[in-house]
Motif scaffolding. Structure first.
Motif, PDB file in Angstrom:
ATOM      1  N   GLY A 107      13.029  53.531  -8.956  1.00  0.00           N
ATOM      2  CA  GLY A 107      13.535  52.164  -9.007  1.00  0.00           C
ATOM      3  C   GLY A 107      14.322  51.786  -7.762  1.00  0.00           C
ATOM      4  O   GLY A 107      14.489  50.610  -7.451  1.00  0.00           O
ATOM      5  N   LEU A 108      14.791  52.776  -7.039  1.00  0.00           N
ATOM      6  CA  LEU A 108      15.560  52.535  -5.813  1.00  0.00           C
ATOM      7  C   LEU A 108      14.685  52.447  -4.574  1.00  0.00           C
ATOM      8  O   LEU A 108      15.181  52.277  -3.471  1.00  0.00           O
ATOM      9  CB  LEU A 108      16.595  53.648  -5.629  1.00  0.00           C
ATOM     10  N   THR A 109      13.378  52.566  -4.755  1.00  0.00           N
ATOM     11  CA  THR A 109      12.451  52.522  -3.623  1.00  0.00           C
ATOM     12  C   THR A 109      11.716  51.184  -3.597  1.00  0.00           C
ATOM     13  O   THR A 109      11.922  50.322  -4.444  1.00  0.00           O
ATOM     14  CB  THR A 109      11.409  53.655  -3.724  1.00  0.00           C
ATOM     15  N   ASP A 110      10.839  51.045  -2.619  1.00  0.00           N
ATOM     16  CA  ASP A 110      10.043  49.824  -2.479  1.00  0.00           C
ATOM     17  C   ASP A 110       8.673  49.928  -3.136  1.00  0.00           C
ATOM     18  O   ASP A 110       7.782  49.126  -2.844  1.00  0.00           O
ATOM     19  CB  ASP A 110       9.864  49.485  -0.991  1.00  0.00           C
ATOM     20  N   ILE A 111       8.486  50.899  -4.016  1.00  0.00           N
ATOM     21  CA  ILE A 111       7.209  51.043  -4.702  1.00  0.00           C
ATOM     22  C   ILE A 111       6.940  49.788  -5.539  1.00  0.00           C
ATOM     23  O   ILE A 111       7.861  49.217  -6.135  1.00  0.00           O
ATOM     24  CB  ILE A 111       7.192  52.314  -5.580  1.00  0.00           C
ATOM     25  N   LYS A 112       5.701  49.343  -5.543  1.00  0.00           N
ATOM     26  CA  LYS A 112       5.338  48.186  -6.363  1.00  0.00           C
ATOM     27  C   LYS A 112       5.431  48.561  -7.839  1.00  0.00           C
ATOM     28  O   LYS A 112       5.049  49.663  -8.225  1.00  0.00           O
ATOM     29  CB  LYS A 112       3.901  47.747  -6.062  1.00  0.00           C
ATOM     30  N   THR A 113       5.898  47.631  -8.643  1.00  0.00           N
ATOM     31  CA  THR A 113       6.040  47.898 -10.075  1.00  0.00           C
ATOM     32  C   THR A 113       4.698  48.260 -10.699  1.00  0.00           C
ATOM     33  O   THR A 113       4.621  49.173 -11.523  1.00  0.00           O
ATOM     34  CB  THR A 113       6.660  46.681 -10.796  1.00  0.00           C
ATOM     35  N   SER A 114       3.634  47.596 -10.312  1.00  0.00           N
ATOM     36  CA  SER A 114       2.316  47.895 -10.882  1.00  0.00           C
ATOM     37  C   SER A 114       1.878  49.314 -10.522  1.00  0.00           C
ATOM     38  O   SER A 114       1.290  50.028 -11.345  1.00  0.00           O
ATOM     39  CB  SER A 114       1.277  46.883 -10.413  1.00  0.00           C
ATOM     40  N   HIS A 115       2.175  49.768  -9.302  1.00  0.00           N
ATOM     41  CA  HIS A 115       1.830  51.133  -8.897  1.00  0.00           C
ATOM     42  C   HIS A 115       2.674  52.149  -9.663  1.00  0.00           C
ATOM     43  O   HIS A 115       2.170  53.193 -10.087  1.00  0.00           O
ATOM     44  CB  HIS A 115       2.040  51.321  -7.395  1.00  0.00           C
ATOM     45  N   TYR A 116       3.942  51.821  -9.831  1.00  0.00           N
ATOM     46  CA  TYR A 116       4.844  52.690 -10.595  1.00  0.00           C
ATOM     47  C   TYR A 116       4.359  52.816 -12.041  1.00  0.00           C
ATOM     48  O   TYR A 116       4.273  53.913 -12.582  1.00  0.00           O
ATOM     49  CB  TYR A 116       6.266  52.123 -10.552  1.00  0.00           C
ATOM     50  N   LEU A 117       4.011  51.699 -12.637  1.00  0.00           N
ATOM     51  CA  LEU A 117       3.583  51.694 -14.038  1.00  0.00           C
ATOM     52  C   LEU A 117       2.283  52.476 -14.224  1.00  0.00           C
ATOM     53  O   LEU A 117       2.182  53.310 -15.124  1.00  0.00           O
ATOM     54  CB  LEU A 117       3.422  50.259 -14.543  1.00  0.00           C
ATOM     55  N   LEU A 118       1.307  52.247 -13.377  1.00  0.00           N
ATOM     56  CA  LEU A 118       0.029  52.960 -13.495  1.00  0.00           C
ATOM     57  C   LEU A 118       0.202  54.457 -13.240  1.00  0.00           C
ATOM     58  O   LEU A 118      -0.312  55.293 -13.996  1.00  0.00           O
ATOM     59  CB  LEU A 118      -1.003  52.369 -12.529  1.00  0.00           C
ATOM     60  N   GLY A 119       0.944  54.808 -12.185  1.00  0.00           N
ATOM     61  CA  GLY A 119       1.194  56.222 -11.894  1.00  0.00           C
ATOM     62  C   GLY A 119       1.955  56.902 -13.016  1.00  0.00           C
ATOM     63  O   GLY A 119       1.681  58.052 -13.368  1.00  0.00           O
ATOM     64  N   THR A 120       2.904  56.180 -13.610  1.00  0.00           N
ATOM     65  CA  THR A 120       3.682  56.717 -14.727  1.00  0.00           C
ATOM     66  C   THR A 120       2.785  56.946 -15.938  1.00  0.00           C
ATOM     67  O   THR A 120       2.796  58.022 -16.541  1.00  0.00           O
ATOM     68  CB  THR A 120       4.841  55.771 -15.092  1.00  0.00           C
ATOM     69  N   LEU A 121       2.018  55.954 -16.307  1.00  0.00           N
ATOM     70  CA  LEU A 121       1.153  56.050 -17.477  1.00  0.00           C
ATOM     71  C   LEU A 121       0.181  57.217 -17.353  1.00  0.00           C
ATOM     72  O   LEU A 121       0.053  58.039 -18.263  1.00  0.00           O
ATOM     73  CB  LEU A 121       0.397  54.738 -17.686  1.00  0.00           C
ATOM     74  N   LEU A 122      -0.480  57.308 -16.218  1.00  0.00           N
ATOM     75  CA  LEU A 122      -1.455  58.383 -16.010  1.00  0.00           C
ATOM     76  C   LEU A 122      -0.782  59.752 -15.867  1.00  0.00           C
ATOM     77  O   LEU A 122      -1.308  60.761 -16.331  1.00  0.00           O
ATOM     78  CB  LEU A 122      -2.305  58.090 -14.777  1.00  0.00           C
ATOM     79  N   GLY A 123       0.383  59.770 -15.233  1.00  0.00           N
ATOM     80  CA  GLY A 123       1.055  61.033 -14.971  1.00  0.00           C
ATOM     81  C   GLY A 123       1.736  61.659 -16.175  1.00  0.00           C
ATOM     82  O   GLY A 123       1.774  62.881 -16.302  1.00  0.00           O
ATOM     83  N   ILE A 124       2.263  60.830 -17.084  1.00  0.00           N
ATOM     84  CA  ILE A 124       2.959  61.402 -18.246  1.00  0.00           C
ATOM     85  C   ILE A 124       2.004  61.793 -19.363  1.00  0.00           C
ATOM     86  O   ILE A 124       2.351  62.598 -20.224  1.00  0.00           O
ATOM     87  CB  ILE A 124       4.060  60.465 -18.798  1.00  0.00           C
ATOM     88  N   LEU A 125       0.816  61.240 -19.346  1.00  0.00           N
ATOM     89  CA  LEU A 125      -0.124  61.495 -20.429  1.00  0.00           C
ATOM     90  C   LEU A 125      -0.437  62.987 -20.640  1.00  0.00           C
ATOM     91  O   LEU A 125      -0.376  63.467 -21.777  1.00  0.00           O
ATOM     92  CB  LEU A 125      -1.406  60.682 -20.225  1.00  0.00           C
ATOM     93  N   PRO A 126      -0.750  63.762 -19.592  1.00  0.00           N
ATOM     94  CA  PRO A 126      -1.029  65.184 -19.837  1.00  0.00           C
ATOM     95  C   PRO A 126       0.149  65.929 -20.484  1.00  0.00           C
ATOM     96  O   PRO A 126      -0.044  66.704 -21.427  1.00  0.00           O
ATOM     97  CB  PRO A 126      -1.325  65.746 -18.440  1.00  0.00           C
ATOM     98  N   SER A 127       1.359  65.687 -20.012  1.00  0.00           N
ATOM     99  CA  SER A 127       2.528  66.355 -20.601  1.00  0.00           C
ATOM    100  C   SER A 127       2.752  65.930 -22.038  1.00  0.00           C
ATOM    101  O   SER A 127       3.095  66.752 -22.886  1.00  0.00           O
ATOM    102  CB  SER A 127       3.787  66.043 -19.786  1.00  0.00           C
ATOM    103  N   ILE A 128       2.558  64.659 -22.298  1.00  0.00           N
ATOM    104  CA  ILE A 128       2.755  64.162 -23.661  1.00  0.00           C
ATOM    105  C   ILE A 128       1.730  64.790 -24.603  1.00  0.00           C
ATOM    106  O   ILE A 128       2.069  65.211 -25.711  1.00  0.00           O
ATOM    107  CB  ILE A 128       2.720  62.620 -23.706  1.00  0.00           C
ATOM    108  N   ILE A 129       0.499  64.887 -24.166  1.00  0.00           N
ATOM    109  CA  ILE A 129      -0.533  65.515 -25.001  1.00  0.00           C
ATOM    110  C   ILE A 129      -0.157  66.969 -25.299  1.00  0.00           C
ATOM    111  O   ILE A 129      -0.163  67.404 -26.447  1.00  0.00           O
ATOM    112  CB  ILE A 129      -1.924  65.427 -24.328  1.00  0.00           C
TER     113      ILE A 129
END
Length: 170
Positions: A101-123
């Motif tokens: 949140g302290l970086t210049d990453i686009k919110t849409s990129h953050y959201l997509l990367g988060t969704l895809l990245g947390i899925l394996p751990s959550i499973i």
């Protein structure tokens, strides 16, 4: 879902919450609830950092610390992939949300990367919680092996980021 969202924003251990979701609701239902709560909590944490700390980071830290500025530029270029890889590690979700949140990453990129990245751990972690409740020793062993493999992704990523940062400095 609401409890999980607030708990992650409050920096409660996400790994424990995910395992508990699997133990309480089973693998599939727990995964759905935890995924929804994780994404909402991640967005909440991201926006808290962005609106309360971003101007300070821009004004003070990026100005005085070249390494942070370089990393921020790398996130601008490859934000989805960076977020995805950071999220693959089966721990410290909230800290990543606040930091990104302290970086210049686009919110849409953050959201997509988060969704895809947390899925394996959550499973894996909801399956682990479900296996614990059912005393499914094979499921527990498989989960532990998969958690270990997911944990290896982060050190490999850090090594690659350091290499990229050296290139950016030149």
């Amino acid at each position: 879902i609401i409890f999980y969202s607030i708990a992650t924003a409050a920096l409660l251990p996400s790994t424990l919450l995910i395992v508990t979701g699997g133990a309480l609701f089973g693998t599939v239902e727990g995964m759905i609830y935890v995924l929804a709560g994780s994404v909402l909590g991640a967005l909440f944490s991201f926006y808290i950092a962005k609106y309360l700390g971003k101007s300070f980071v821009d004004r003070v830290l990026y100005k005085n610390f070249e390494i942070l500025r370089i990393y921020n530029n790398l996130l601008k270029k490859g934000g989805i992939l960076a977020t995805f890889i950071l999220r693959l590690a089966p721990f410290h979700y909230s800290g990543i949300s606040y930091a990104l949140g302290l970086t210049d990453i686009k919110t849409s990129h953050y959201l997509l990367g988060t969704l895809l990245g947390i899925l394996p751990s959550i499973i894996v972690l909801t399956y682990f919680g479900d296996s614990l409740v059912r005393f499914d020793w094979m499921g527990i062993i498989i989960s532990i092996i998969l958690i270990g493999l997911l944990a290896l992704v982060y050190p490999i990523y850090v090594k690659n980021v350091k290499r990229e940062m050296k290139k950016e400095k030149k």
